[in-house]
Design a protein around this motif. Structure first.
Motif, PDB file in Angstrom:
ATOM      1  N   GLU A   1     -17.010 -17.692  -3.724  1.00 30.07           N
ATOM      2  CA  GLU A   1     -18.013 -16.735  -3.249  1.00 30.07           C
ATOM      3  C   GLU A   1     -17.519 -15.294  -3.382  1.00 30.07           C
ATOM      4  O   GLU A   1     -18.309 -14.374  -3.610  1.00 30.07           O
ATOM      5  N   ALA A   2     -16.206 -15.109  -3.273  1.00 31.45           N
ATOM      6  CA  ALA A   2     -15.638 -13.767  -3.396  1.00 31.45           C
ATOM      7  C   ALA A   2     -15.440 -13.348  -4.847  1.00 31.45           C
ATOM      8  O   ALA A   2     -15.056 -12.207  -5.120  1.00 31.45           O
ATOM      9  N   GLY A   3     -15.695 -14.259  -5.784  1.00 31.11           N
ATOM     10  CA  GLY A   3     -15.547 -13.949  -7.191  1.00 31.11           C
ATOM     11  C   GLY A   3     -14.111 -13.779  -7.632  1.00 31.11           C
ATOM     12  O   GLY A   3     -13.818 -13.053  -8.585  1.00 31.11           O
ATOM     13  N   LEU A   4     -13.198 -14.474  -6.953  1.00 28.02           N
ATOM     14  CA  LEU A   4     -11.773 -14.359  -7.248  1.00 28.02           C
ATOM     15  C   LEU A   4     -11.334 -15.453  -8.227  1.00 28.02           C
ATOM     16  O   LEU A   4     -11.906 -16.548  -8.241  1.00 28.02           O
ATOM     17  N   ALA A   5     -10.317 -15.170  -9.013  1.00 32.06           N
ATOM     18  CA  ALA A   5      -9.824 -16.136  -9.998  1.00 32.06           C
ATOM     19  C   ALA A   5      -9.000 -17.210  -9.310  1.00 32.06           C
ATOM     20  O   ALA A   5      -8.093 -16.904  -8.536  1.00 32.06           O
TER      21      ALA A   5
END
Length: 362
Positions: free
Chosen positions: A171-175
């Motif tokens: 959801e945070a768009g982190l890898a």
């Protein structure tokens, strides 16, 4: 590089540029991994770096590349809420002193994951940062750590099916890349094993030895791997005319394997084969069988799963299903670095094949 220049202080970009016969800007581009530099020039700069003994300043490089050159290796679980954890375990963001971390370090599986990750990252000048996320506060700390750019991405090993961290990271768009398929679908890449196929190998081996009264110690059934190994084992037994298999659920620990074996012997004293869903539980089962005067494999054949250090510590050494954890961890790391270089690339999965390793217990 002359001895006089070496003695003047730490080599600089200017020193490398003079040795390579190029500009300082070109050296900076090569050192910081910019790709559109002529290969001949790249090689000249690399030779100059070697000759001068130049070491890039990591902090300065991070300002240019916006990369930390560090990867978070996160061991996560559903856990308890922070308040309860602090009262009962003294939990901190790092997990120091908690029973959660004690359980992690007691399991040889996690050491194998670390080995695979470190061996892949080290030649690339990167390092892992070990983090624990057993509570909501610790999970928030992990997400914040990644958002702040203190690590370029996360390798996540979940210990509980209800672990919310993979979804929070997505959801945070982190890898991130996961070790094992998540219980609930999330758009995050993962590596896993064909667990059902591994359990099939165990069942077929026990049946091939002539075992007919076979029981199993499953893993925790709220974990996808535990479910898959049990399903694969039961399906194979049914295909060979054994519709009922006694089952006791374990927790992937040696103690739970001992407790499960005690119960199985009490309820099914004539059993002649046992499949334990990991090596630690199989090790516990073998201890109990010896205490009850049952020889392994003469009276009861035992097969484990993982091919961990516990398999070799067992007496006799365990026949087990090999899970190539180090290779899986390396592949997980490769997928993450690929994701960092291609942020818009698709999520993917890589499934490894199990292998039966025959030793003395079955």
């Amino acid at each position: 590089m002359t001895d006089d220049l070496r003695s003047a202080g730490a080599p600089t970009l200017e020193d490398v540029a003079r040795a390579a016969g190029v500009s300082r800007a070109t050296v900076s581009r090569v050192v910081n991994g910019v790709r559109n530099v002529d290969p001949v020039i790249q090689e000249a700069v690399r030779r100059a770096v070697s000759v001068t003994g130049y070491t890039p300043n990591r902090a300065a490089r991070s300002l240019v590349t916006r990369r930390a050159d560090a990867i978070a290796l996160v061991v996560s679980g559903a856990g308890v809420e922070p308040e309860a954890a602090e009262e009962s375990e003294g939990t901190t963001a790092s997990g120091d002193g908690s029973s959660f971390t004690a359980q992690v370090f007691a399991d040889p599986f996690f050491g194998r994951v670390v080995t695979g990750v470190v061996n892949y990252l080290r030649p690339r000048g990167m390092h892992p940062v070990l983090m624990f996320a057993e509570s909501s506060r610790a999970r928030e700390d992990v997400v914040a750590y990644l958002r702040q750019g203190r690590a370029d991405g996360a390798l996540v090993v979940s210990t509980h099916a209800e672990d919310p961290l993979p979804a929070l990271i997505a959801e945070a768009g982190l890898a991130a890349v996961l070790f094992a398929r998540p219980a609930r679908p999330v758009p995050v890449s993962y590596v896993d094993l064909a667990h059902q196929d591994g359990a099939r190998l165990a069942a077929e081996h026990l049946l091939g030895r002539g075992c007919r009264r076979i029981a199993t110690i499953s893993g925790p059934l709220d974990v996808p791997a535990g479910q898959a190994r049990l399903t694969g084992f039961r399906d194979t037994m049914a295909r060979h005319g054994h519709p009922y298999t006694p089952i006791v659920e374990g927790q992937f620990t040696q103690e739970s394997g001992e407790a499960a074996m005690e119960r199985l012997l009490a309820e099914h004293p004539d059993l002649d084969g046992v499949f334990a869903a990991n090596d630690l539980m199989a090790l516990g089962a073998c201890h109990v069988l010896r205490e009850h005067g049952r020889s392994v494999p003469g009276d009861v054949a035992v097969v484990g799963f993982d091919d961990s250090s516990a398999a070799l510590a067992c007496r006799p050494p365990l026949t087990t299903v090999r899970q190539p954890v180090e290779g899986m961890a390396a592949e997980m790391t490769r997928l993450l670095l690929d994701r960092l270089s291609r942020p818009d690339g698709p999520v993917t999965s890589v499934i490894f094949e199990p292998e039966l390793v025959v030793r003395g217990s079955a």
